[in-house]
Design a protein around this motif. Sequence first.
Motif, mmCIF file in Angstrom:
data_model
loop_
_atom_site.group_PDB
_atom_site.id
_atom_site.type_symbol
_atom_site.label_atom_id
_atom_site.label_comp_id
_atom_site.label_asym_id
_atom_site.label_seq_id
_atom_site.Cartn_x
_atom_site.Cartn_y
_atom_site.Cartn_z
ATOM 1 N N LEU A 157 20.767 66.726 40.201
ATOM 2 C CA LEU A 157 20.106 65.880 39.207
ATOM 3 C C LEU A 157 18.602 66.113 39.194
ATOM 4 C CD1 LEU A 157 22.064 62.552 39.746
ATOM 5 C CD2 LEU A 157 22.365 64.211 37.907
ATOM 6 N N ALA A 158 18.007 66.186 40.381
ATOM 7 C CA ALA A 158 16.562 66.403 40.464
ATOM 8 C C ALA A 158 16.187 67.762 39.883
ATOM 9 C CB ALA A 158 16.106 66.296 41.914
ATOM 10 N N TRP A 159 16.948 68.784 40.223
ATOM 11 C CA TRP A 159 16.599 70.126 39.750
ATOM 12 C C TRP A 159 16.954 70.350 38.294
ATOM 13 C CZ3 TRP A 159 13.031 73.143 41.269
ATOM 14 C CH2 TRP A 159 12.514 72.961 42.555
ATOM 15 N N MET A 160 17.935 69.623 37.763
ATOM 16 C CA MET A 160 18.255 69.743 36.343
ATOM 17 C C MET A 160 17.021 69.394 35.506
ATOM 18 S SD MET A 160 20.948 67.560 34.021
ATOM 19 C CE MET A 160 20.115 66.053 34.450
ATOM 20 N N ILE A 161 16.339 68.336 35.885
ATOM 21 C CA ILE A 161 15.139 67.904 35.173
ATOM 22 C C ILE A 161 14.061 68.984 35.262
ATOM 23 C CG2 ILE A 161 13.283 66.186 35.176
ATOM 24 C CD1 ILE A 161 15.517 64.232 36.348
ATOM 25 N N ASN A 162 13.848 69.501 36.462
ATOM 26 C CA ASN A 162 12.832 70.538 36.654
ATOM 27 C C ASN A 162 13.174 71.817 35.914
ATOM 28 O OD1 ASN A 162 10.531 70.062 38.751
ATOM 29 N ND2 ASN A 162 12.285 68.833 39.398
ATOM 30 N N LEU A 163 14.414 72.249 35.987
ATOM 31 C CA LEU A 163 14.803 73.481 35.300
ATOM 32 C C LEU A 163 14.630 73.343 33.796
ATOM 33 C CD1 LEU A 163 17.927 74.467 37.407
ATOM 34 C CD2 LEU A 163 15.662 75.549 37.448
ATOM 35 N N ASN A 164 14.971 72.180 33.266
ATOM 36 C CA ASN A 164 14.796 71.956 31.837
ATOM 37 C C ASN A 164 13.323 72.082 31.452
ATOM 38 O OD1 ASN A 164 15.833 71.101 29.184
ATOM 39 N ND2 ASN A 164 14.557 69.318 29.554
ATOM 40 N N ARG A 165 12.448 71.461 32.225
ATOM 41 C CA ARG A 165 11.021 71.548 31.911
ATOM 42 C C ARG A 165 10.493 72.968 32.092
ATOM 43 N NH1 ARG A 165 7.785 66.483 34.112
ATOM 44 N NH2 ARG A 165 6.053 67.623 33.193
ATOM 45 N N LEU A 166 10.978 73.656 33.115
ATOM 46 C CA LEU A 166 10.546 75.044 33.300
ATOM 47 C C LEU A 166 10.926 75.904 32.098
ATOM 48 C CD1 LEU A 166 11.343 75.727 37.054
ATOM 49 C CD2 LEU A 166 9.088 75.734 35.974
ATOM 50 N N VAL A 167 12.138 75.732 31.614
ATOM 51 C CA VAL A 167 12.584 76.498 30.443
ATOM 52 C C VAL A 167 11.725 76.137 29.231
ATOM 53 C CG1 VAL A 167 14.522 76.819 28.842
ATOM 54 C CG2 VAL A 167 14.912 76.899 31.315
ATOM 55 N N LEU A 168 11.424 74.848 29.050
ATOM 56 C CA LEU A 168 10.551 74.434 27.948
ATOM 57 C C LEU A 168 9.169 75.061 28.055
ATOM 58 C CD1 LEU A 168 11.415 70.637 27.630
ATOM 59 C CD2 LEU A 168 11.996 72.467 26.011
ATOM 60 N N CYS A 169 8.719 75.298 29.286
ATOM 61 C CA CYS A 169 7.409 75.920 29.512
ATOM 62 C C CYS A 169 7.455 77.430 29.325
ATOM 63 C CB CYS A 169 6.910 75.609 30.922
ATOM 64 S SG CYS A 169 6.456 73.891 31.180
ATOM 65 N N GLY A 170 8.642 77.979 29.065
ATOM 66 C CA GLY A 170 8.768 79.415 28.863
ATOM 67 C C GLY A 170 9.116 80.198 30.120
ATOM 68 N N TYR A 171 9.506 79.505 31.184
ATOM 69 C CA TYR A 171 9.874 80.199 32.411
ATOM 70 C C TYR A 171 11.087 81.100 32.144
ATOM 71 C CZ TYR A 171 10.667 81.019 37.355
ATOM 72 O OH TYR A 171 10.802 81.611 38.579
ATOM 73 N N PRO A 172 11.029 82.357 32.576
ATOM 74 C CA PRO A 172 12.114 83.310 32.282
ATOM 75 C C PRO A 172 13.308 83.151 33.238
ATOM 76 C CG PRO A 172 10.386 84.401 33.512
ATOM 77 C CD PRO A 172 9.900 82.995 33.251
ATOM 78 N N LEU A 173 13.955 82.009 33.193
ATOM 79 C CA LEU A 173 15.028 81.689 34.134
ATOM 80 C C LEU A 173 16.187 82.682 34.049
ATOM 81 C CD1 LEU A 173 15.810 79.611 36.306
ATOM 82 C CD2 LEU A 173 16.978 78.327 34.505
ATOM 83 N N ALA A 174 16.598 83.040 32.842
ATOM 84 C CA ALA A 174 17.739 83.966 32.691
ATOM 85 C C ALA A 174 17.442 85.310 33.334
ATOM 86 C CB ALA A 174 18.084 84.137 31.216
ATOM 87 N N GLN A 175 16.219 85.785 33.201
ATOM 88 C CA GLN A 175 15.861 87.088 33.762
ATOM 89 C C GLN A 175 15.605 87.008 35.260
ATOM 90 O OE1 GLN A 175 14.234 85.652 31.175
ATOM 91 N NE2 GLN A 175 14.912 86.899 29.460
ATOM 92 N N GLU A 176 14.938 85.970 35.698
ATOM 93 C CA GLU A 176 14.560 85.834 37.109
ATOM 94 C C GLU A 176 15.733 85.438 38.000
ATOM 95 O OE1 GLU A 176 11.527 86.164 38.816
ATOM 96 O OE2 GLU A 176 10.763 87.120 37.004
ATOM 97 N N CYS A 177 16.579 84.533 37.499
ATOM 98 C CA CYS A 177 17.646 83.951 38.329
ATOM 99 C C CYS A 177 18.896 83.698 37.483
ATOM 100 C CB CYS A 177 17.175 82.650 38.949
ATOM 101 S SG CYS A 177 15.720 82.814 39.996
ATOM 102 N N PRO A 178 19.703 84.721 37.237
ATOM 103 C CA PRO A 178 20.860 84.555 36.347
ATOM 104 C C PRO A 178 21.887 83.525 36.833
ATOM 105 C CG PRO A 178 20.812 86.755 37.336
ATOM 106 C CD PRO A 178 19.543 86.080 37.710
ATOM 107 N N ARG A 179 22.104 83.423 38.146
ATOM 108 C CA ARG A 179 23.057 82.414 38.643
ATOM 109 C C ARG A 179 22.523 81.012 38.391
ATOM 110 N NH1 ARG A 179 23.634 86.378 42.937
ATOM 111 N NH2 ARG A 179 21.876 85.391 43.989
ATOM 112 N N LEU A 180 21.236 80.813 38.622
ATOM 113 C CA LEU A 180 20.623 79.510 38.383
ATOM 114 C C LEU A 180 20.617 79.186 36.889
ATOM 115 C CD1 LEU A 180 19.435 77.312 40.176
ATOM 116 C CD2 LEU A 180 17.188 78.329 39.811
ATOM 117 N N HIS A 181 20.444 80.183 36.064
ATOM 118 C CA HIS A 181 20.498 80.003 34.618
ATOM 119 C C HIS A 181 21.889 79.519 34.203
ATOM 120 C CE1 HIS A 181 20.888 81.498 30.404
ATOM 121 N NE2 HIS A 181 19.734 80.880 30.319
ATOM 122 N N ALA A 182 22.933 80.157 34.724
ATOM 123 C CA ALA A 182 24.315 79.733 34.409
ATOM 124 C C ALA A 182 24.576 78.330 34.933
ATOM 125 C CB ALA A 182 25.311 80.736 34.984
#
Length: 187
Positions: A157-182
């Motif tokens: 729950l805590a990281w869902m909020i952070n990951l969402n904000r990181l993606v909104l900030c343009g963090y390249p989650l899919a490229q950097e961490c594909p498992r975390l992106h999924a």
Amino acid sequence: LSINKRGVVPVLVHDGQVFCESNDILEYVDEVFPDPPHASEGFAPTGQAETQFTRETLAREDALHQDMRTLTFGFVLPRGLAAKPAAKLDEYERNGKEDQARQSEVEWWRKYALDGVTADEAREAFDRYTTTIRSLEERLADGRAFFCGERITFADLAWMINLNRLVLCGYPLAQECPRLHAYFHRL
């Protein structure tokens, strides 16, 4: 400010108790409402290993709050809309008991109003997040659906909020961490 002396959200007031940190709210809700509708278990970790991981990852998440603010205000919100007026900061500084964290908040907002977020500050915040994000990516390397196995816990729950904000900030989650992106899309 009368509820949360730091003037930030979220805040939960329940039965006369005030909780101002997301992770404290999560733990309190699970403790007070252990049998939520449509769930066979609460969000608390079970067992020593899950409990230790959850404590460590929530502490890491807490430690990155300032970095999240830096990235959010550096990349998502225009300074002209987000900056707090000097009069509000003066009021915030004067009201309430002495609190080092509150003073740090005021100093950050004053600096932000003058300078915004510098490229160096953004880069440093990005680097600190990347270090933590990569360790979370490794946590999912064994194929587990969520950080503690097959059910959602506080850590998720805590990281869902952070990951969402990181993606909104343009963090390249899919490229950097594909498992975390999924994982993020499963949540």
